[in-house]
Design an enzyme around this catalytic site. Structure first.
Site, PDB file in Angstrom:
ATOM      1  CB  SER A 151      -6.382  -4.658  17.127  1.00 50.94           C
ATOM      2  OG  SER A 151      -6.443  -4.531  15.817  1.00 50.94           O
ATOM      3  CG  ASP A 314      -8.653   3.122  18.422  1.00 55.80           C
ATOM      4  OD1 ASP A 314      -9.159   3.436  16.870  1.00 55.80           O
ATOM      5  OD2 ASP A 314      -9.021   1.914  18.689  1.00 55.80           O
ATOM      6  CG  HIS A 347      -6.139   1.042  16.685  1.00 56.46           C
ATOM      7  ND1 HIS A 347      -7.254   0.531  17.406  1.00 56.46           N
ATOM      8  CD2 HIS A 347      -5.544   0.076  15.965  1.00 56.46           C
ATOM      9  CE1 HIS A 347      -7.077  -0.956  17.466  1.00 56.46           C
ATOM     10  NE2 HIS A 347      -6.652  -1.355  16.731  1.00 56.46           N
TER      11      HIS A 347
END
Lengths: 368, 198
Positions: A151, A314, A347
């Site tokens: 991320s 995601d 995610h």
């Protein structure tokens, strides 16, 4: 395989120099909170810098005390014989600039006023976070390293390869992209607005009174929506009611409401609202594509070997957006591998689905 | 049919120090062999994530992707060779894949099982069932091989598209043959390897 590192401690480094930020403002007296696991070799080239995501911290692995209930946030991946094998590598993780977990951020004391910075803290960027990490790396005598992160951590890894090509031998970028999508910015904007509109916010100078907890909790709720896929939400909660039937009021009725409510409430105890504003802004600003006129130009000098991983469910950092990085690296004839893993977790998968990631990372690092 | 002979012949075709794109690279065995024996560089594409992981374990550059979607990320003539080894028959659009290979590489190496091999013909003729063999081990309902073809078909295909066949190797049992006539090759070869240019 499941052995954890023994007790670890967060250490602190005080920088004795002034850092010039992307905004061309300056910041002095920066303190960096960091942890290290394993030993640096004589050449200083077996280091791995772990870059944490939005709300992470320097405590990536092991336990702080015997009574600690939870290990560091990536303990599944870091330790003896794990993906980031601390028998072989010197693993470093530091809290980002602007954070609230030991590294200087808006809640830190401003040496000029002896009060918390609040919004006197300059707006920081991903580039600034990396600038500060580089100071730590130099202090630790690291000469060559692997950078890894998921991320926002993946964005820092990208920035490392662009800014310090001579240092980075490989980069592992998980569930990340070179920039946040318009949709991602939109969700961050809702979160920031919730904080900014909280009656306790007081232009960011709330440290002596009540904190804007309601706003921060809502920001976290929005965040959690973006971390899950529709499928994951359905699997976890469905349309279930908390008490089997509707209450016919506006309290927490549905299981999914209860989950978000809980995530919001526990978050305010561990995170500072100003840090949330600053870090999400850094996330939104980051855009090497715009800055360098295309990713290919950005990656011009890097010789690093890249491993890029995404998760099919995601939507915050989609496979499509990660492929922009892959394709730019291919065009520049850089070494790159790309894998899209299947997971229903959205995610969040990058922290949940560690087993396959561990296997891939381990083999990727084996070839060093 | 053991892949050993195929790998040996493909390796022989690739010039030392070339830049190679391996399409449908599987577990990366061939690419690694080319790297070790021919000092090649380059990258592979593979659809199956479990196979992708195996290539990463071999230390290769591999991109998970579907070659039927094209090779847009690669510039024209950016490779010396594009290899499609035993993958042609499972692509959705074999013609498009070969066009793309010839766009991004100077030479394309294409290997496929020959459906006109005499054993395959006899299987269908006498048993009246979809042929199965060492090269074609699947049932009709679960085979990934949706575009099976013969050596004769392939010659026709290349001719109609102005693709030049610059080298051809025919494999059967444990032997590799060259320079035999097309009808003989079509009857007696279990597998063919072609080098193409445009």
């Amino acid at each position: 395989m499941n052995e954890s590192i023994n007790q670890v401690q967060t250490k602190y480094l005080n920088l004795n120099k002034t850092i010039v930020l992307e905004s061309s403002k300056t910041l002095s007296n920066i303190k960096i909170a960091y942890e290290t696991y394993g030993k640096l070799n004589e050449n200083g080239d077996n280091a791995i810098l772990i870059c944490h995501a939005l709300t992470g911290d320097a405590h990536a692995a092991g336990y702080h005390s015997k009574d600690d209930k939870k290990p560091g946030w990536w303990d599944t991946m870091i330790g003896p014989n794990k993906a980031f094998d601390t028998n072989k590598f010197f693993v470093i993780c530091s809290n980002v600039l602007g954070g609230c977990k030991g590294t200087t951020g808006p809640a830190s004391i401003n040496p000029d006023t002896n009060k918390p910075y609040g919004h006197d803290f300059p707006v920081i960027t991903i580039e600034d976070m990396v600038k500060v990490q580089k100071e730590l790396i130099d202090y630790l005598n690291v000469k060559k390293l692997t950078v890894a992160g998921g991320s926002m951590g993946g964005m820092q890894a990208i920035e490392w390869t662009i800014k310090h090509p001579e240092y980075v031998k490989s980069a592992i970028i998980i569930a990340a992209a070179a920039r946040v999508s318009a949709q991602g910015i939109a969700f961050n904007a809702v979160g920031r607005n919730a904080i900014l509109q909280d009656p306790n916010f007081n232009n960011g100078n709330y440290y002596e009174g009540n904190h804007p907890e309601k706003g921060l909790a809502i920001a976290r709720m929005v965040g959690h929506i973006t971390y899950l896929s529709e499928q994951a939400m359905h699997n976890k909660f469905g349309r279930d009611f908390k008490q089997d039937k509707p209450n016919f009021d506006f309290g927490v009725d549905f299981e999914v409401e209860s989950y978000l409510d809980y995530q919001g409430r526990i978050f305010v105890d561990r995170f500072d609202a100003n840090s949330y504003l600053y870090i999400t802004k850094a996330l939104d600003y980051y855009d090497p594509i715009e800055k360098y006129g295309g990713l290919e130009n950005a990656f011009n000098k890097t010789n690093a070997k890249f491993l890029i991983m995404t998760f099919d469910s995601d939507w915050l950092f989609s496979t499509e957006s990660a492929k922009e990085i892959v394709n730019a690296l291919i065009k520049k004839e850089k070494k790159v591998s790309f894998i899209e893993l299947s997971s229903p977790c959205g995610h969040d998968a990058f922290l949940i689905e560690w087993e396959k990631q561990a296997r891939i990372i381990k083999s990727f690092l084996k070839e060093e | 049919m053991s892949r050993t002979l195929n790998y040996k012949q493909v390796t022989r075709l690739v010039e030392e120090g070339s830049k190679v794109l391996d399409l449908g690279m599987g577990d990366g065995y061939l690419f690694k062999k080319l790297q070790t024996e021919k000092k090649i560089t380059g990258i592979g594409i593979e659809l199956n994530p479990d196979e992708v992981i195996k290539s990463v374990e071999r230390g290769l550059n591999v991109i998970q992707g579907n070659i039927d979607e094209g090779l847009k990320q690669f510039a024209d003539k950016s490779f010396d060779y594009a290899i499609l080894n035993f993958t042609l028959q499972s692509t959705q659009k074999p013609d498009y894949v070969i066009d793309e290979m010839l766009r991004v590489s100077k030479k394309a190496i294409v290997a496929f099982p020959n459906f006109a091999y005499w054993r395959v013909r006899f299987y269908l003729f006498f048993k009246g069932k979809m042929p199965k063999s060492r090269a074609l081990p699947y049932e009709w309902y679960n085979t990934p091989n949706i575009h099976l073809n013969t050596i004769e078909d392939f010659f026709e295909f290349c001719k109609s598209r102005n693709i030049r066949i610059v080298d051809s190797i025919y494999l059967a049992k444990k032997r590799a043959r060259k320079g035999i006539s097309k009808p003989l090759a079509n009857f007696f070869s279990e597998e063919a390897i072609f080098v193409l240019t445009k």
